[in-house]
Design a protein around this motif. Structure first.
Motif, PDB file in Angstrom:
ATOM      1  N   ASP A   1      66.112  23.352  54.410  1.00  0.00           N
ATOM      2  CA  ASP A   1      67.080  22.252  54.417  1.00  0.00           C
ATOM      3  C   ASP A   1      66.401  20.911  54.171  1.00  0.00           C
ATOM      4  O   ASP A   1      66.722  20.223  53.232  1.00  0.00           O
ATOM      5  N   ALA A   2      65.506  20.529  55.015  1.00  0.00           N
ATOM      6  CA  ALA A   2      64.902  19.196  54.928  1.00  0.00           C
ATOM      7  C   ALA A   2      63.442  19.288  54.501  1.00  0.00           C
ATOM      8  O   ALA A   2      62.739  20.216  54.875  1.00  0.00           O
ATOM      9  N   PRO A   3      62.978  18.298  53.748  1.00  0.00           N
ATOM     10  CA  PRO A   3      61.572  18.295  53.334  1.00  0.00           C
ATOM     11  C   PRO A   3      60.622  17.785  54.415  1.00  0.00           C
ATOM     12  O   PRO A   3      59.425  17.694  54.195  1.00  0.00           O
ATOM     13  N   CYS A   4      61.130  17.486  55.576  1.00  0.00           N
ATOM     14  CA  CYS A   4      60.332  16.915  56.664  1.00  0.00           C
ATOM     15  C   CYS A   4      59.170  17.835  57.043  1.00  0.00           C
ATOM     16  O   CYS A   4      59.331  19.050  57.133  1.00  0.00           O
ATOM     17  N   ILE A   5      58.009  17.218  57.273  1.00  0.00           N
ATOM     18  CA  ILE A   5      56.852  17.979  57.758  1.00  0.00           C
ATOM     19  C   ILE A   5      56.401  17.451  59.124  1.00  0.00           C
ATOM     20  O   ILE A   5      55.271  17.648  59.534  1.00  0.00           O
ATOM     21  N   ALA A   6      57.308  16.754  59.804  1.00  0.00           N
ATOM     22  CA  ALA A   6      57.075  16.225  61.152  1.00  0.00           C
ATOM     23  C   ALA A   6      56.003  15.143  61.193  1.00  0.00           C
ATOM     24  O   ALA A   6      55.313  14.976  62.186  1.00  0.00           O
ATOM     25  N   ILE A   7      55.852  14.429  60.106  1.00  0.00           N
ATOM     26  CA  ILE A   7      55.001  13.241  60.060  1.00  0.00           C
ATOM     27  C   ILE A   7      55.864  12.159  59.417  1.00  0.00           C
ATOM     28  O   ILE A   7      55.874  11.990  58.209  1.00  0.00           O
ATOM     29  N   CYS A   8      56.635  11.453  60.221  1.00  0.00           N
ATOM     30  CA  CYS A   8      57.616  10.517  59.684  1.00  0.00           C
ATOM     31  C   CYS A   8      57.127   9.081  59.819  1.00  0.00           C
ATOM     32  O   CYS A   8      57.041   8.545  60.911  1.00  0.00           O
ATOM     33  N   SER A   9      56.834   8.478  58.678  1.00  0.00           N
ATOM     34  CA  SER A   9      56.370   7.097  58.723  1.00  0.00           C
ATOM     35  C   SER A   9      57.519   6.103  58.633  1.00  0.00           C
ATOM     36  O   SER A   9      57.305   4.904  58.815  1.00  0.00           O
TER      37      SER A   9
ATOM     38  N   GLY B   1      55.146  11.269  54.782  1.00  0.00           N
ATOM     39  CA  GLY B   1      55.113  12.710  55.008  1.00  0.00           C
ATOM     40  C   GLY B   1      55.951  13.500  54.029  1.00  0.00           C
ATOM     41  O   GLY B   1      55.470  14.430  53.387  1.00  0.00           O
ATOM     42  N   CYS B   2      57.230  13.119  53.888  1.00  0.00           N
ATOM     43  CA  CYS B   2      58.138  13.919  53.060  1.00  0.00           C
ATOM     44  C   CYS B   2      58.534  13.258  51.750  1.00  0.00           C
ATOM     45  O   CYS B   2      59.018  13.931  50.842  1.00  0.00           O
ATOM     46  N   GLY B   3      58.396  11.947  51.639  1.00  0.00           N
ATOM     47  CA  GLY B   3      58.738  11.260  50.405  1.00  0.00           C
ATOM     48  C   GLY B   3      60.156  10.735  50.336  1.00  0.00           C
ATOM     49  O   GLY B   3      60.549  10.125  49.345  1.00  0.00           O
ATOM     50  N   ARG B   4      60.943  10.960  51.395  1.00  0.00           N
ATOM     51  CA  ARG B   4      62.320  10.460  51.381  1.00  0.00           C
ATOM     52  C   ARG B   4      62.346   8.984  51.760  1.00  0.00           C
ATOM     53  O   ARG B   4      61.495   8.502  52.506  1.00  0.00           O
ATOM     54  N   THR B   5      63.370   8.282  51.274  1.00  0.00           N
ATOM     55  CA  THR B   5      63.553   6.891  51.661  1.00  0.00           C
ATOM     56  C   THR B   5      64.102   6.845  53.082  1.00  0.00           C
ATOM     57  O   THR B   5      64.593   7.846  53.611  1.00  0.00           O
ATOM     58  N   PHE B   6      64.041   5.657  53.675  1.00  0.00           N
ATOM     59  CA  PHE B   6      64.578   5.477  55.018  1.00  0.00           C
ATOM     60  C   PHE B   6      66.047   5.890  55.067  1.00  0.00           C
ATOM     61  O   PHE B   6      66.474   6.598  55.974  1.00  0.00           O
TER      62      PHE B   6
ATOM     63  N   THR C   1      59.838  16.086  44.638  1.00  0.00           N
ATOM     64  CA  THR C   1      58.966  17.083  44.006  1.00  0.00           C
ATOM     65  C   THR C   1      58.404  16.536  42.702  1.00  0.00           C
ATOM     66  O   THR C   1      57.218  16.705  42.407  1.00  0.00           O
ATOM     67  N   ARG C   2      59.251  15.891  41.926  1.00  0.00           N
ATOM     68  CA  ARG C   2      58.816  15.303  40.655  1.00  0.00           C
ATOM     69  C   ARG C   2      57.749  14.230  40.906  1.00  0.00           C
ATOM     70  O   ARG C   2      56.734  14.178  40.219  1.00  0.00           O
ATOM     71  N   GLU C   3      57.966  13.387  41.905  1.00  0.00           N
ATOM     72  CA  GLU C   3      57.000  12.330  42.220  1.00  0.00           C
ATOM     73  C   GLU C   3      55.704  12.938  42.764  1.00  0.00           C
ATOM     74  O   GLU C   3      54.618  12.508  42.400  1.00  0.00           O
ATOM     75  N   GLY C   4      55.824  13.901  43.662  1.00  0.00           N
ATOM     76  CA  GLY C   4      54.672  14.619  44.201  1.00  0.00           C
ATOM     77  C   GLY C   4      53.666  13.766  44.944  1.00  0.00           C
ATOM     78  O   GLY C   4      52.508  14.142  45.060  1.00  0.00           O
ATOM     79  N   THR C   5      54.083  12.616  45.467  1.00  0.00           N
ATOM     80  CA  THR C   5      53.149  11.715  46.138  1.00  0.00           C
ATOM     81  C   THR C   5      53.152  11.863  47.659  1.00  0.00           C
ATOM     82  O   THR C   5      52.248  11.365  48.318  1.00  0.00           O
ATOM     83  N   ALA C   6      54.147  12.519  48.208  1.00  0.00           N
ATOM     84  CA  ALA C   6      54.232  12.669  49.662  1.00  0.00           C
ATOM     85  C   ALA C   6      53.145  13.616  50.161  1.00  0.00           C
ATOM     86  O   ALA C   6      52.670  14.488  49.436  1.00  0.00           O
ATOM     87  N   TRP C   7      52.794  13.436  51.410  1.00  0.00           N
ATOM     88  CA  TRP C   7      51.754  14.271  52.004  1.00  0.00           C
ATOM     89  C   TRP C   7      52.126  15.739  51.998  1.00  0.00           C
ATOM     90  O   TRP C   7      51.254  16.592  51.995  1.00  0.00           O
ATOM     91  N   ARG C   8      53.418  16.057  51.976  1.00  0.00           N
ATOM     92  CA  ARG C   8      53.841  17.461  51.963  1.00  0.00           C
ATOM     93  C   ARG C   8      53.333  18.175  50.722  1.00  0.00           C
ATOM     94  O   ARG C   8      53.251  19.385  50.683  1.00  0.00           O
ATOM     95  N   PHE C   9      53.007  17.431  49.672  1.00  0.00           N
ATOM     96  CA  PHE C   9      52.546  18.030  48.427  1.00  0.00           C
ATOM     97  C   PHE C   9      51.030  18.024  48.285  1.00  0.00           C
ATOM     98  O   PHE C   9      50.502  18.575  47.338  1.00  0.00           O
ATOM     99  N   ASN C  10      50.319  17.388  49.186  1.00  0.00           N
ATOM    100  CA  ASN C  10      48.864  17.368  49.058  1.00  0.00           C
ATOM    101  C   ASN C  10      48.187  17.557  50.406  1.00  0.00           C
ATOM    102  O   ASN C  10      47.813  18.645  50.762  1.00  0.00           O
ATOM    103  N   ARG C  11      48.077  16.503  51.159  1.00  0.00           N
ATOM    104  CA  ARG C  11      47.297  16.516  52.392  1.00  0.00           C
ATOM    105  C   ARG C  11      47.748  17.576  53.396  1.00  0.00           C
ATOM    106  O   ARG C  11      46.933  18.230  54.032  1.00  0.00           O
ATOM    107  N   TYR C  12      49.053  17.750  53.542  1.00  0.00           N
ATOM    108  CA  TYR C  12      49.576  18.689  54.530  1.00  0.00           C
ATOM    109  C   TYR C  12      50.392  19.801  53.886  1.00  0.00           C
ATOM    110  O   TYR C  12      51.324  20.330  54.484  1.00  0.00           O
TER     111      TYR C  12
END
Length: 144
Positions: free
Chosen positions: A72-80, A90-95, A117-128
């Protein structure tokens, strides 16, 4: 317009092909026929988005059944965004996307998924990235 991307129609078709394979290699199940009709029209008219509310009922239900099988959600429990960031690291979503996620339609949520996914800059796609892999082993006890 809330739209369903053609790649989501393809994913739903493939999901249904796996769930209800053709008994003879030609005959399609009802959900597959409904989705195939929508897919064919998108291709014919060179469109990439299908109106979520304009889909035939059978195709929409088949798509919603596939959608229910996705995260459902792209959240990885690291919400800035809780720290004041306009876009979550963490997930790349806007506020606004984070705040309104529960009330967003499935098509709106999928559009957000496509963008992050297209942007691929969120930590969910690299660091975590290991946090979101379904086959990832749990971290060692000392790492928690």
């Amino acid at each position: 317009m809330a739209g369903i991307h053609i790649t989501d129609i393809e994913a739903a078709i493939n999901w249904w092909r796996h769930r209800q394979p053709s008994p003879d290699g030609v005959t399609l199940s009802a959900p597959l026929r409904a989705l195939a009709q929508v897919y064919a029209l998108l291709v014919y008219y060179h469109e990439t988005l299908c109106d979520e509310h304009g889909m035939p009922a059978a195709a929409r239900q088949a798509w919603l059944d596939w959608y229910a099988s996705t995260p459902d959600a792209p959240c990885i429990a690291i919400c800035s965004t809780t720290q004041g960031d306009a876009v979550c690291k963490g997930c790349g979503r806007t506020f606004d996307e984070v705040q309104h996620w529960p009330s967003m339609t499935p098509a709106d949520k999928r559009q957000t998924w496509h963008r992050i996914t297209r942007e691929g800059t969120a930590w969910r796609f690299n660091r975590y990235a290991d946090r979101v892999r379904p086959d990832a082993p749990p971290p060692p006890l000392g790492a928690r």
